[in-house]
Design a protein around this motif. Structure first.
Motif, PDB file in Angstrom:
ATOM      1  N   VAL A  51       0.864  -1.141  -0.093  1.00 22.49           N
ATOM      2  CA  VAL A  51       0.172  -0.120   0.118  1.00 22.49           C
ATOM      3  C   VAL A  51       0.868   1.325  -0.004  1.00 22.49           C
ATOM      4  CG1 VAL A  51      -1.716   1.466   1.197  1.00 22.49           C
ATOM      5  CG2 VAL A  51      -1.941  -1.197   0.936  1.00 22.49           C
ATOM      6  N   HIS A  52       0.397   2.195  -0.924  1.00 17.51           N
ATOM      7  CA  HIS A  52       1.114   3.607  -0.845  1.00 17.51           C
ATOM      8  C   HIS A  52       0.291   4.399  -0.802  1.00 17.51           C
ATOM      9  CE1 HIS A  52       5.019   1.639  -2.693  1.00 17.51           C
ATOM     10  NE2 HIS A  52       4.094   1.030  -3.015  1.00 17.51           N
ATOM     11  N   ARG A  53       0.274   5.466   0.388  1.00 19.16           N
ATOM     12  CA  ARG A  53      -0.731   6.384   0.693  1.00 19.16           C
ATOM     13  C   ARG A  53      -0.390   7.697   0.363  1.00 19.16           C
ATOM     14  NH1 ARG A  53      -4.139   5.303   5.326  1.00 19.16           N
ATOM     15  NH2 ARG A  53      -5.078   7.278   4.645  1.00 19.16           N
ATOM     16  N   GLY A  54      -1.319   8.619   0.160  1.00 16.42           N
ATOM     17  CA  GLY A  54      -0.996  10.092  -0.025  1.00 16.42           C
ATOM     18  C   GLY A  54      -0.499  10.529  -1.441  1.00 16.42           C
ATOM     19  N   VAL A  55      -0.801   9.792  -2.566  1.00 12.80           N
ATOM     20  CA  VAL A  55      -0.486   9.975  -3.880  1.00 12.80           C
ATOM     21  C   VAL A  55      -1.574  10.985  -4.369  1.00 12.80           C
ATOM     22  CG1 VAL A  55      -0.186   8.844  -5.867  1.00 12.80           C
ATOM     23  CG2 VAL A  55       0.117   7.486  -3.874  1.00 12.80           C
ATOM     24  N   GLY A  56      -1.078  12.157  -4.749  1.00 13.45           N
ATOM     25  CA  GLY A  56      -2.075  13.146  -4.858  1.00 13.45           C
ATOM     26  C   GLY A  56      -2.830  13.537  -3.753  1.00 13.45           C
ATOM     27  N   LYS A  57      -2.309  13.675  -2.775  1.00 12.76           N
ATOM     28  CA  LYS A  57      -2.994  14.089  -1.351  1.00 12.76           C
ATOM     29  C   LYS A  57      -3.479  12.827  -0.633  1.00 12.76           C
ATOM     30  CE  LYS A  57      -5.260  17.476   1.354  1.00 12.76           C
ATOM     31  NZ  LYS A  57      -6.186  18.742   1.167  1.00 12.76           N
ATOM     32  N   THR A  58      -4.987  12.414  -1.264  1.00 12.92           N
ATOM     33  CA  THR A  58      -5.651  11.531  -0.305  1.00 12.92           C
ATOM     34  C   THR A  58      -5.887  10.041  -1.327  1.00 12.92           C
ATOM     35  OG1 THR A  58      -7.569  12.729  -1.115  1.00 12.92           O
ATOM     36  CG2 THR A  58      -7.014  13.020   0.953  1.00 12.92           C
ATOM     37  N   GLY A  59      -5.214  10.405  -2.265  1.00 16.03           N
ATOM     38  CA  GLY A  59      -5.005   8.802  -3.250  1.00 16.03           C
ATOM     39  C   GLY A  59      -4.358   7.735  -2.430  1.00 16.03           C
ATOM     40  N   VAL A  60      -4.579   6.544  -2.988  1.00 16.88           N
ATOM     41  CA  VAL A  60      -4.154   5.329  -2.551  1.00 16.88           C
ATOM     42  C   VAL A  60      -3.861   4.575  -3.648  1.00 16.88           C
ATOM     43  CG1 VAL A  60      -4.287   3.263  -1.154  1.00 16.88           C
ATOM     44  CG2 VAL A  60      -5.533   5.452  -0.597  1.00 16.88           C
ATOM     45  N   VAL A  61      -2.464   3.749  -3.736  1.00 16.40           N
ATOM     46  CA  VAL A  61      -2.170   2.867  -4.819  1.00 16.40           C
ATOM     47  C   VAL A  61      -1.658   1.311  -4.052  1.00 16.40           C
ATOM     48  CG1 VAL A  61      -0.737   2.561  -6.607  1.00 16.40           C
ATOM     49  CG2 VAL A  61      -1.384   4.753  -6.332  1.00 16.40           C
ATOM     50  N   GLY A  62      -2.602   0.536  -4.438  1.00 17.59           N
ATOM     51  CA  GLY A  62      -1.917  -0.981  -4.098  1.00 17.59           C
ATOM     52  C   GLY A  62      -1.378  -1.549  -5.220  1.00 17.59           C
ATOM     53  N   VAL A  63      -0.228  -2.187  -4.933  1.00 18.86           N
ATOM     54  CA  VAL A  63       0.598  -2.941  -5.494  1.00 18.86           C
ATOM     55  C   VAL A  63       0.679  -4.400  -5.279  1.00 18.86           C
ATOM     56  CG1 VAL A  63       2.734  -3.130  -6.743  1.00 18.86           C
ATOM     57  CG2 VAL A  63       2.050  -0.934  -6.255  1.00 18.86           C
ATOM     58  N   LEU A  64       0.361  -5.466  -6.478  1.00 21.93           N
ATOM     59  CA  LEU A  64       0.158  -6.642  -6.416  1.00 21.93           C
ATOM     60  C   LEU A  64       1.167  -7.316  -7.411  1.00 21.93           C
ATOM     61  CD1 LEU A  64      -0.852  -9.154  -4.774  1.00 21.93           C
ATOM     62  CD2 LEU A  64      -2.600  -9.115  -6.430  1.00 21.93           C
ATOM     63  N   ARG A  65       2.158  -8.063  -7.124  1.00 20.20           N
ATOM     64  CA  ARG A  65       2.947  -8.599  -8.127  1.00 20.20           C
ATOM     65  C   ARG A  65       3.080 -10.045  -7.891  1.00 20.20           C
ATOM     66  NH1 ARG A  65       5.891  -4.896  -5.278  1.00 20.20           N
ATOM     67  NH2 ARG A  65       6.352  -2.821  -6.447  1.00 20.20           N
ATOM     68  N   ASN A  66       3.037 -10.660  -9.080  1.00 23.73           N
ATOM     69  CA  ASN A  66       3.102 -12.164  -9.054  1.00 23.73           C
ATOM     70  C   ASN A  66       3.645 -12.877 -10.323  1.00 23.73           C
ATOM     71  OD1 ASN A  66       1.689 -14.549  -7.884  1.00 23.73           O
ATOM     72  ND2 ASN A  66       0.811 -15.114  -9.841  1.00 23.73           N
ATOM     73  N   GLY A  67       4.517 -13.974 -10.092  1.00 17.52           N
ATOM     74  CA  GLY A  67       5.427 -14.284 -11.331  1.00 17.52           C
ATOM     75  C   GLY A  67       6.743 -13.466 -11.557  1.00 17.52           C
ATOM     76  N   ASN A  68       7.093 -13.565 -12.770  1.00 16.50           N
ATOM     77  CA  ASN A  68       8.389 -13.023 -13.113  1.00 16.50           C
ATOM     78  C   ASN A  68       8.142 -12.004 -14.204  1.00 16.50           C
ATOM     79  OD1 ASN A  68       7.820 -14.825 -15.126  1.00 16.50           O
ATOM     80  ND2 ASN A  68      10.202 -15.905 -14.962  1.00 16.50           N
ATOM     81  N   GLY A  69       6.888 -11.848 -14.467  1.00 17.10           N
ATOM     82  CA  GLY A  69       6.583 -11.049 -15.761  1.00 17.10           C
ATOM     83  C   GLY A  69       6.769  -9.685 -15.466  1.00 17.10           C
ATOM     84  N   GLN A  70       7.114  -8.945 -16.583  1.00 16.74           N
ATOM     85  CA  GLN A  70       7.676  -7.425 -16.425  1.00 16.74           C
ATOM     86  C   GLN A  70       6.468  -6.533 -16.685  1.00 16.74           C
ATOM     87  OE1 GLN A  70      10.771  -6.526 -14.902  1.00 16.74           O
ATOM     88  NE2 GLN A  70      10.494  -8.827 -14.580  1.00 16.74           N
ATOM     89  N   ALA A  71       5.401  -6.922 -17.322  1.00 11.69           N
ATOM     90  CA  ALA A  71       4.427  -5.954 -17.717  1.00 11.69           C
ATOM     91  C   ALA A  71       3.413  -5.642 -16.496  1.00 11.69           C
ATOM     92  CB  ALA A  71       3.754  -6.679 -18.752  1.00 11.69           C
ATOM     93  N   ALA A  72       2.819  -4.398 -16.617  1.00  8.98           N
ATOM     94  CA  ALA A  72       2.085  -3.922 -15.455  1.00  8.98           C
ATOM     95  C   ALA A  72       0.749  -3.176 -16.186  1.00  8.98           C
ATOM     96  CB  ALA A  72       2.723  -2.995 -14.841  1.00  8.98           C
ATOM     97  N   ILE A  73      -0.248  -3.753 -15.458  1.00 11.29           N
ATOM     98  CA  ILE A  73      -1.412  -2.614 -15.705  1.00 11.29           C
ATOM     99  C   ILE A  73      -2.132  -1.875 -14.521  1.00 11.29           C
ATOM    100  CG2 ILE A  73      -2.053  -4.534 -17.531  1.00 11.29           C
ATOM    101  CD1 ILE A  73      -4.221  -5.127 -15.528  1.00 11.29           C
TER     102      ILE A  73
END
Length: 391
Positions: A51-73
């Protein structure tokens, strides 16, 4: 595989509906979504998501990684409410008077949380998913705030996807398309300054109310007489205020409203003609006028290939007959447009059933819609980041 995706998301129905109603009962305006952000962060952490808080003041970004793939959406939802006094009378109605989730952002946030829960449990993807919980979509600049805070530098995405509920469209149906999907939008404020006087002696005044009445009618001629009939534009005056007493001609009058267009050059033409009319009409009555014209939203344009991919993901869930791929663009605006200017992506509407209109004081998000939004986010992720591959 597809049916099981939808079936599994239905297992979360009660849990997610409770979250949605909790958010609905505690609405927060743009860049004030502290409680909502706390709830989102807590749920993501509970499901083992970074979890990353305070992105753009009150925005939240969650990051979930799996496997060895380099692509992200990126999967995006908006969190803010509107300054509306709710009149639904529901048990989960707003507990914050004058604030209301009248656009369904409580449901959008909940569907993205549901997708996070599903993907964290199933991990049927290879790569990185960024769950983007955006503040302040309702004209307060939340998307730009996140971008200026380095959203895609910190959380790179190859594609980004969003969705919005649509009242009147049956639950389980989707509408999308390539090209422009939502209008660019501007807000304007016009200040008319005249000369105040006693209401019984109008000859001693320069009446700003009279100027406002004439200007209000004249502004409607911009779309009908200055813009080509082949272009789409809307100009709505939504607020006029002047004076406080029955027997006083006021010193000034204020007008405000919104403009929506599909093309930036049409927006520029409307701004030019609005300023021309305001200044000249006011001068004709001996008054003065100033115009503050602010472009708040860019037109939201779906990437052609991503619109097809998103439509394919929806069709995999509900069948091609329940997906309209050539739906007409709407004149509402959506600041997800700014994210799609930087990263190719697509936006889709999903049915909210027979509900009140968006921004209506009797609107409520339909909880039966939740599994469809969750399943679509999950399906597009699994299609874009297929298991067993590495880029």
């Amino acid at each position: 595989m597809t049916q099981s995706t939808l079936d599994r998301t239905r297992l979360y129905q009660n849990e997610l509906a409770a979250i949605r109603r909790d958010i609905h009962a505690h609405p927060e305006l743009g860049l004030e979504e502290y409680r909502t952000a706390d709830l989102v962060a807590a749920k993501l952490e509970e499901w083992g998501i970074e979890v990353h808080r305070g992105v753009g003041k009150t925005g939240v970004v969650g990051v979930l990684r799996n496997g060895n793939g380099q692509a992200a959406i990126g999967l995006r939802a908006d969190m803010d409410a509107l300054p509306i006094l709710e009149a639904t009378g529901l048990p989960h109605a707003s507990q914050n008077p004058g604030r209301m989730h009248a656009c369904g952002h409580d449901g959008h946030t909940t569907m993205l949380l549901g997708a996070a829960k599903y993907l964290a449990e199933t991990r049927n993807f290879n790569g990185t998913v960024n769950f983007i919980f955006q503040p302040a979509e309702e004209g307060v600049g939340g998307a730009l705030a996140m971008l200026q805070d380095g959203l895609f530098e910190r959380f790179p995405c190859n594609q980004v996807y969003g969705m919005h509920n649509r009242p009147g469209l049956p639950v389980g149906k989707f509408i999308t398309g390539s090209g422009a999907r939502a209008a660019g939008g501007a807000f304007f404020d016009i200040t008319i300054t005249g000369k105040g006087a006693h209401g019984a002696h109008p000859q001693q005044s320069v009446d700003p109310v009279v100027v406002a009445c004439h200007l209000g009618t004249a502004l409607q001629s911009i779309v009908s007489r200055n813009i080509s009939a082949q272009d789409t534009a809307v100009l709505s005056i939504t607020r006029i205020h002047s004076g406080d007493a029955y027997n006083v001609i006021p010193q000034s009058a204020l007008m405000a409203g919104t403009v929506r267009t599909m093309k930036p050059e049409v927006m520029t033409a409307i701004e030019h003609n609005m300023k021309r009319l305001a200044v000249s009409i006011a001068a004709g009555f001996g008054a003065e006028a100033t115009v503050d014209f602010r472009v708040i939203f860019a037109a939201m344009v779906n990437d052609d290939a991503e619109a097809v991919a998103y439509g394919d993901a929806a069709a995999a869930l509900v069948g091609e007959d329940n997906v309209r791929r050539d739906g007409p663009p709407g004149m509402g605006s959506e600041d997800f447009s700014f994210m799609m200017e930087q990263v190719p992506g697509a936006h889709i509407n999903l049915g909210n059933g027979d509900s009140a209109a968006l921004h209506n004081h009797r609107y409520d998000f339909n909880d039966e819609t939740i599994p469809y939004g969750v399943a679509l986010y999950a399906t597009i992720t699994e299609k874009k980041l297929p298991k067993g591959t590495a880029d």
